[in-house]
Design a protein around this motif. Structure first.
Motif, short mmCIF file in Angstrom:
data_model
loop_
_atom_site.label_atom_id
_atom_site.label_comp_id
_atom_site.label_asym_id
_atom_site.label_seq_id
_atom_site.Cartn_x
_atom_site.Cartn_y
_atom_site.Cartn_z
N TRP A 93 0.88 -1.18 0.00
CA TRP A 93 0.00 0.00 0.00
C TRP A 93 0.91 1.23 0.00
N LYS A 94 0.73 2.10 -0.96
CA LYS A 94 1.59 3.28 -1.06
C LYS A 94 0.80 4.54 -0.73
N HIS A 95 1.36 5.37 0.11
CA HIS A 95 0.70 6.61 0.52
C HIS A 95 1.68 7.77 0.37
N ASP A 96 1.22 8.82 -0.27
CA ASP A 96 2.02 10.04 -0.50
C ASP A 96 1.37 11.14 0.32
N ASN B 61 6.88 15.87 3.61
CA ASN B 61 6.30 14.88 2.70
C ASN B 61 6.89 13.49 2.99
N VAL B 62 6.03 12.57 3.42
CA VAL B 62 6.46 11.22 3.74
C VAL B 62 5.80 10.24 2.77
N HIS C 190 -4.75 7.73 6.27
CA HIS C 190 -5.24 9.06 5.91
C HIS C 190 -6.04 9.71 7.03
N ASP C 191 -6.72 8.91 7.83
CA ASP C 191 -7.38 9.49 9.02
C ASP C 191 -6.34 10.07 9.97
N MET C 192 -5.20 9.41 10.07
CA MET C 192 -4.13 9.92 10.92
C MET C 192 -3.54 11.20 10.33
N VAL C 193 -3.41 11.24 9.00
CA VAL C 193 -2.94 12.46 8.34
C VAL C 193 -3.89 13.62 8.64
N SER D 93 -2.10 16.47 4.41
CA SER D 93 -2.69 16.26 3.10
C SER D 93 -2.51 14.80 2.69
N ILE D 94 -3.56 14.23 2.07
CA ILE D 94 -3.48 12.84 1.61
C ILE D 94 -2.74 12.73 0.28
N SER D 95 -2.40 13.86 -0.34
CA SER D 95 -1.58 13.84 -1.55
C SER D 95 -0.60 15.00 -1.49
#
Length: 467
Positions: free
Chosen positions: A343-346, A384-385, A412-415, A421-423
């Protein structure tokens, strides 16, 4: 929004010989995203070689109500460049270098020029275009503008939004907007270029841009550091900013898991330090004063070692060693591929909150997929992680993939909890449309929809992207 035969015929006539293709072999690489998560179809690939031909394609499609998906180098990571039946408009043949001026510090190029070609053009006039990312050989200027690309040197130079002086674009009705100014100051109303930057092709097709150039700095230093935690990395970042006096260009964080995978799977990558460490930071600084960047990094590392903030460090002694350090960072994504589903998250959060976010995101992910392996890395200097989650070693890819949506929700809830930002730099594309509706306010969504409706009332430009 299907394309009738008469529309296809008009497009072919407008584009002329060599300006279109329906050859399956020619289309195939443009219809699949490089990670192979998205694939698509198109009735025709449009290959205009001038702005006027781009305008003709858009005008014909607008009159007929036929949708268009613009595509640059097809290096996008959220699926926005892959058509699902729309006309595919590629900027491949828009490759002209229109001007390079060291007095204005401006580079004017067409949208299909690659980032590597833009770097070379800037160097020919003794200047530098500082945007830097791993896909520079294939990522194009138009695509980088349309996604507001970031990369590794945002810390000093900003994102693509900060590096664009002007834009030429074809609007959704087929009109050409010539905004190719090279001005640093123009306070004369709405700045239309900023609507197009980051719009992911929904407000028009970027055909050319005026880019901001910078001096080539003679002093450059690269170091890699081993330390105990992300919190220590943030403390080191604050020190590095002060010690270098604004010369800090990159500050990249990597976890031990990601470094170990790079050493395991990438032939040219070696352990960067004598012993393994829980976390690593790659630091780059540059200065106009000869020797200044090297001296600043030496002072920073010596004091950090003396204070126990870092456990070990190596300062690159030559360009080859600097390149080796960077290959470790740039290989982080490729090194994960042999390990199975991921799972990739930017994402981005305030720099001060990175350590807390990562700790809580780790815990949330383990609730969804016990034993999952987190590979977190990225541009910690700008918050940015790239928070990637590999499947547990005893799971199948299918088992991990089934929980992808739940994993994204947890991260994303943690973000959102940290007002992030989710992106951070990849855009929304088709991947994150539903999530964006979840996290953005109704007022923001309504305003963005209003802008889009005003410029593209029939929604022919990249209709599946954004809201």
């Amino acid at each position: 929004m299907t394309a009738p035969a008469e529309v296809i015929a008009r497009l072919k006539a407008a584009l002329g010989e060599g300006g279109w293709s329906q050859d399956p072999d020619r289309l195939a690489p443009k219809l699949t995203e490089w990670r192979r998560r998205w694939s698509g179809t198109t009735p025709m690939l449009a290959l205009p070689d001038t702005t006027e031909k781009v305008a003709a394609v858009v005008r014909i499609c607008a009159e007929a109500g036929v949708a268009i998906t613009p595509q640059g180098g097809n290096t996008g990571l959220v699926g926005g460049q892959i058509p699902q039946g729309e006309i595919l408009l590629s900027t491949d043949r828009l490759r002209a270098l229109r001007d390079a001026d060291a007095f204005d510090d401006a580079l004017i190029v067409e949208a299909g020029l690659t980032l590597a070609q833009a770097h070379a053009a800037a160097e020919k006039v003794g200047r530098r275009f500082p945007l830097s990312l791993a896909s520079e050989g294939s990522a194009t200027i138009g695509g980088l503008i349309s996604t507001n690309a970031g990369g590794v040197q945002v810390l000093r130079y900003g994102t693509m939004r900060d590096l664009v002086l002007g834009i030429e674009a074809v609007l959704p009705n087929g009109e050409v907007w010539n905004g190719l100014k090279r001005l640093r100051k123009d306070n004369s109303g709405y700045d239309l270029k900023h609507l197009l930057i980051g719009a992911e092709g929904t407000l028009g097709v970027v055909t050319a841009a005026s880019l901001k150039l910078f001096p080539i700095l003679p002093s450059r230093a690269v170091a890699i550091v081993g330390l105990a935690s992300p919190a220590d990395a943030i403390a080191l970042l604050a020190r590095a900013k002060d010690e270098t006096g604004g010369a800090l260009e990159a500050f990249e964080l990597m976890g031990r898991t990601g470094v170990a995978l790079a050493v395991k799977h990438l032939p040219a990558v070696r352990e960067p330090l004598a012993e393994a460490h829980p976390w690593y930071v790659l630091i780059e600084a540059a200065s106009g004063e000869p020797g200044a960047a090297e001296a600043a990094l030496e002072r920073l590392l010596a004091r950090a070692l003396e204070d126990g903030l870092i456990a070990d460090a190596a300062l690159a002694q030559n360009e080859a060693q600097a390149a080796a350090f960077w290959s470790l960072r740039e290989g982080q994504s490729a090194a994960q591929n042999p390990e199975g589903a991921c799972w990739k998250h930017d994402v981005s959060v305030p720099v001060s909150q990175i350590a807390a976010f990562m700790a809580q995101a780790d815990a949330a992910v383990q609730q969804v997929a016990p034993g999952a392996r987190v590979v977190a890395f990225g541009h910690v200097g700008d918050g940015n992680v790239h928070y990637n989650v590999l499947r547990p070693v005893d799971w199948t890819d299918a088992e991990h993939d089934r929980l992808r949506a739940a994993g994204a929700l947890a991260v994303h809830d943690m973000v959102a909890r940290y007002d992030g930002s989710i992106s951070a730099e990849h855009g929304l594309g088709v991947m994150k449309v539903g999530e964006a509706l979840r996290y953005k306010s109704p007022a923001e969504i309504a305003a963005q929809r209003a802008v889009r409706s005003a410029l593209d009332p029939h929604r022919i430009m990249n209709p599946r992207v954004l809201f």
